[in-house]
Design a protein around this motif. Sequence first.
Motif, PDB file in Angstrom:
ATOM      1  N   VAL A 206     -16.177   8.712  29.248  1.00 44.84           N
ATOM      2  CA  VAL A 206     -17.294   7.612  29.387  1.00 44.84           C
ATOM      3  C   VAL A 206     -18.492   7.790  28.497  1.00 44.84           C
ATOM      4  CG1 VAL A 206     -18.862   6.703  31.362  1.00 44.84           C
ATOM      5  CG2 VAL A 206     -16.550   7.318  31.973  1.00 44.84           C
ATOM      6  N   GLY A 207     -18.942   8.929  28.390  1.00 43.43           N
ATOM      7  CA  GLY A 207     -20.298   9.047  27.561  1.00 43.43           C
ATOM      8  C   GLY A 207     -19.875   8.717  26.094  1.00 43.43           C
ATOM      9  N   LYS A 208     -18.958   9.235  25.648  1.00 39.58           N
ATOM     10  CA  LYS A 208     -18.604   8.784  24.347  1.00 39.58           C
ATOM     11  C   LYS A 208     -18.069   7.370  24.014  1.00 39.58           C
ATOM     12  CE  LYS A 208     -16.322  13.384  23.095  1.00 39.58           C
ATOM     13  NZ  LYS A 208     -14.847  14.017  23.113  1.00 39.58           N
ATOM     14  N   LEU A 209     -17.494   6.696  24.948  1.00 38.85           N
ATOM     15  CA  LEU A 209     -17.043   5.133  24.816  1.00 38.85           C
ATOM     16  C   LEU A 209     -18.520   4.455  24.696  1.00 38.85           C
ATOM     17  CD1 LEU A 209     -15.303   3.182  24.754  1.00 38.85           C
ATOM     18  CD2 LEU A 209     -14.842   3.190  27.265  1.00 38.85           C
ATOM     19  N   ALA A 210     -19.472   4.885  25.842  1.00 33.09           N
ATOM     20  CA  ALA A 210     -20.701   4.079  25.753  1.00 33.09           C
ATOM     21  C   ALA A 210     -21.296   4.160  24.397  1.00 33.09           C
ATOM     22  CB  ALA A 210     -21.658   4.803  27.014  1.00 33.09           C
ATOM     23  N   VAL A 214     -22.147   1.012  22.061  1.00 28.65           N
ATOM     24  CA  VAL A 214     -23.635   1.055  21.766  1.00 28.65           C
ATOM     25  C   VAL A 214     -23.711   0.577  20.092  1.00 28.65           C
ATOM     26  CG1 VAL A 214     -26.058   2.006  21.051  1.00 28.65           C
ATOM     27  CG2 VAL A 214     -24.871   2.003  23.699  1.00 28.65           C
ATOM     28  N   ALA A 215     -22.890   1.643  19.441  1.00 29.67           N
ATOM     29  CA  ALA A 215     -22.934   1.659  17.772  1.00 29.67           C
ATOM     30  C   ALA A 215     -22.482   0.185  17.686  1.00 29.67           C
ATOM     31  CB  ALA A 215     -22.108   2.607  17.302  1.00 29.67           C
ATOM     32  N   GLU A 216     -21.694  -0.611  18.123  1.00 25.34           N
ATOM     33  CA  GLU A 216     -21.042  -1.890  17.917  1.00 25.34           C
ATOM     34  C   GLU A 216     -22.051  -2.781  18.602  1.00 25.34           C
ATOM     35  OE1 GLU A 216     -17.384  -1.766  19.965  1.00 25.34           O
ATOM     36  OE2 GLU A 216     -16.267  -1.018  18.254  1.00 25.34           O
ATOM     37  N   GLY A 217     -23.268  -2.660  19.011  1.00 24.21           N
ATOM     38  CA  GLY A 217     -24.273  -3.586  19.498  1.00 24.21           C
ATOM     39  C   GLY A 217     -24.175  -4.180  20.696  1.00 24.21           C
ATOM     40  N   LYS A 218     -23.316  -3.368  21.380  1.00 19.64           N
ATOM     41  CA  LYS A 218     -23.120  -3.993  23.037  1.00 19.64           C
ATOM     42  C   LYS A 218     -23.897  -3.364  24.143  1.00 19.64           C
ATOM     43  CE  LYS A 218     -18.287  -5.535  22.719  1.00 19.64           C
ATOM     44  NZ  LYS A 218     -18.147  -5.427  21.451  1.00 19.64           N
ATOM     45  N   SER A 219     -24.218  -4.034  24.874  1.00 19.97           N
ATOM     46  CA  SER A 219     -25.178  -3.596  26.059  1.00 19.97           C
ATOM     47  C   SER A 219     -24.265  -3.181  27.184  1.00 19.97           C
ATOM     48  CB  SER A 219     -26.112  -4.427  26.435  1.00 19.97           C
ATOM     49  OG  SER A 219     -25.409  -5.891  27.026  1.00 19.97           O
ATOM     50  N   VAL A 220     -24.837  -1.802  27.870  1.00 20.95           N
ATOM     51  CA  VAL A 220     -23.888  -1.196  28.685  1.00 20.95           C
ATOM     52  C   VAL A 220     -24.623  -0.508  29.861  1.00 20.95           C
ATOM     53  CG1 VAL A 220     -22.378   0.893  28.876  1.00 20.95           C
ATOM     54  CG2 VAL A 220     -22.522  -0.430  26.716  1.00 20.95           C
ATOM     55  N   VAL A 221     -23.930  -0.642  31.061  1.00 21.87           N
ATOM     56  CA  VAL A 221     -24.529   0.009  32.280  1.00 21.87           C
ATOM     57  C   VAL A 221     -23.338   1.092  32.563  1.00 21.87           C
ATOM     58  CG1 VAL A 221     -24.766  -0.135  34.646  1.00 21.87           C
ATOM     59  CG2 VAL A 221     -25.927  -1.659  33.080  1.00 21.87           C
ATOM     60  N   LEU A 222     -23.705   2.327  33.117  1.00 21.40           N
ATOM     61  CA  LEU A 222     -22.671   3.088  33.344  1.00 21.40           C
ATOM     62  C   LEU A 222     -22.774   3.211  35.164  1.00 21.40           C
ATOM     63  CD1 LEU A 222     -23.257   6.106  31.033  1.00 21.40           C
ATOM     64  CD2 LEU A 222     -21.670   4.236  30.815  1.00 21.40           C
ATOM     65  N   GLY A 223     -21.667   3.489  35.783  1.00 21.69           N
ATOM     66  CA  GLY A 223     -21.528   3.791  37.081  1.00 21.69           C
ATOM     67  C   GLY A 223     -21.182   5.117  37.739  1.00 21.69           C
ATOM     68  N   ALA A 224     -21.860   5.901  38.409  1.00 22.30           N
ATOM     69  CA  ALA A 224     -21.386   7.400  38.543  1.00 22.30           C
ATOM     70  C   ALA A 224     -20.720   7.473  40.103  1.00 22.30           C
ATOM     71  CB  ALA A 224     -22.771   8.260  38.722  1.00 22.30           C
ATOM     72  N   ALA A 225     -19.462   6.881  40.082  1.00 24.74           N
ATOM     73  CA  ALA A 225     -18.696   6.959  41.254  1.00 24.74           C
ATOM     74  C   ALA A 225     -18.165   8.155  41.499  1.00 24.74           C
ATOM     75  CB  ALA A 225     -17.706   5.740  41.028  1.00 24.74           C
ATOM     76  N   GLY A 368     -12.320  16.490  20.103  1.00 31.66           N
ATOM     77  CA  GLY A 368     -13.407  17.457  19.871  1.00 31.66           C
ATOM     78  C   GLY A 368     -14.308  17.396  20.955  1.00 31.66           C
ATOM     79  N   GLU A 369     -15.272  18.324  21.162  1.00 32.33           N
ATOM     80  CA  GLU A 369     -16.329  18.433  21.910  1.00 32.33           C
ATOM     81  C   GLU A 369     -17.672  17.654  21.560  1.00 32.33           C
ATOM     82  OE1 GLU A 369     -16.327  21.276  25.160  1.00 32.33           O
ATOM     83  OE2 GLU A 369     -15.502  22.649  23.647  1.00 32.33           O
ATOM     84  N   GLY A 370     -17.534  17.278  20.167  1.00 32.13           N
ATOM     85  CA  GLY A 370     -18.871  16.906  19.729  1.00 32.13           C
ATOM     86  C   GLY A 370     -19.178  15.103  20.221  1.00 32.13           C
ATOM     87  N   VAL A 371     -20.285  14.776  20.489  1.00 35.32           N
ATOM     88  CA  VAL A 371     -20.535  13.517  21.000  1.00 35.32           C
ATOM     89  C   VAL A 371     -19.958  12.336  20.467  1.00 35.32           C
ATOM     90  CG1 VAL A 371     -22.836  14.020  22.191  1.00 35.32           C
ATOM     91  CG2 VAL A 371     -22.786  13.154  19.874  1.00 35.32           C
ATOM     92  N   ASP A 372     -19.639  12.383  19.283  1.00 38.95           N
ATOM     93  CA  ASP A 372     -18.903  11.207  18.490  1.00 38.95           C
ATOM     94  C   ASP A 372     -17.286  11.693  18.063  1.00 38.95           C
ATOM     95  OD1 ASP A 372     -21.034   9.197  18.704  1.00 38.95           O
ATOM     96  OD2 ASP A 372     -22.098  10.263  17.169  1.00 38.95           O
TER      97      ASP A 372
END
Length: 389
Positions: A206-210, A214-225, A368-372
Amino acid sequence: MDWFFWVIIAVIGVAIIIAGIIITVEGRRQRQLEAEAKPEIEPTDIEGPVVAPEAVVPTEPPAEPVVEPEPVVVEPTVETPEAPGSRWARLRRRLSTSNNALARALGDLLSADRIDEEVWEDFETTLITSDLGVGPTTELTEALRKELAIDGVADPARAKDVLRTELLKLVDPTLDRSLNLTPANDGDPAVVLVVGVNGTGKTTTVGKLARVLVAEGKSVVLGAADTFRAAAAEQLATWGERVGVETVRSDEGADPASVAFDAVDKGARDGVDVVIVDTAGRLHTKTGLMDELGKVKRVIEKKAPVSEVLLVLDATTGQNGMTQARIFAEVVDVTGIVLTKLDGSAKGGIVIQVQRELGVPVKLVGLGEGVDDLAPFDPEGFVHGILGE
Ligand SMILES: Nc1nc2c(ncn2[C@@H]2O[C@H](COP(=O)(O)OP(=O)(O)OP(=O)(O)O)[C@@H](O)[C@H]2O)c(=O)[nH]1
Ligand SMILES: [Mg+2]
């Protein structure tokens, strides 16, 4: 009386002489003091104008205007995520170093002096143990047998070409692997629900996808369910903060369906493009938890349709991952697979098997474990990668 007159004259004379001496001595002393008070200017051999001593006496610096210090505002630094385009090229190398079971099987096949039944059997066994599954293994072996070893001697270059073509056919480059991020109704955000068993890499994904969005210029909200552990919401919020994305969360033990609903509701009110909902890991064998997941999806849909249900599978779990996939697909209509940990000891064949079994494409891969270290899945790149090209 004559002598008296002369004594007086003598005394007066002595007094005049003494007074004269005192005046002379005092006058000399005065002149000497004045001479000492004047500084003597010694001639110097320094070239250039002689600077009067007063000029080099350091003067007080002019008083600086008093400037009030600016208050220090500690803003969290927002990172710029890597553009999705360059990720795959960077990550492909990791496939060739880790998932080369298929390449090894081919190497063994081609290095045999004569390709007899025993060699073919070994080849099939290696393919099955690389998580390819029985069906795809049989297809691949038959295709190679037809093309190779007509006279029992293999041509390595030709064999590799055949393997590449057949593998690509199995991975199926015709599948649509793009994420569906088109909201069903105007003004709604697209909703991505992320599900899977414990520890497969859901929150990380979820974090990496956000970051990708964001890199594609989209606005995002995350839900911690994932309300099982307070740390789960914290983990997700940290990912969000790093790219300036808000996380909707609640207390530990809160109803996950209502947190998911609130996140989508906030996304709709704020007019964001995508809401991504993270859920708690659950064993596919726990019916109560699987029912809860069904409820999360139904409750979200009271607000907006779910555009993507991503099932996160740990590629190193092999066959067990397949069983999980089937049950999750029954409960929440999975629309895409995210295969994580393909950089580790995964064997690559799982990509082909899971798509076959579920009829659902692998859309993203974690390398990998890197953020990107998350990339859209690219069939050609994958096949080249596992063949070590
Ligand atoms: N090597 C590697 N590690 C990964 C990848 N994706 C996730 N991980 C690691 O897997 C571990 C678990 O990740 P999480 O995202 O917390 O997993 P989760 O599914 O949210 O876990 P639960 O919420 O407890 O079910 C972390 O240490 C991640 O860094 C990947 O693609 N490659
Ligand atoms: Mg998690």
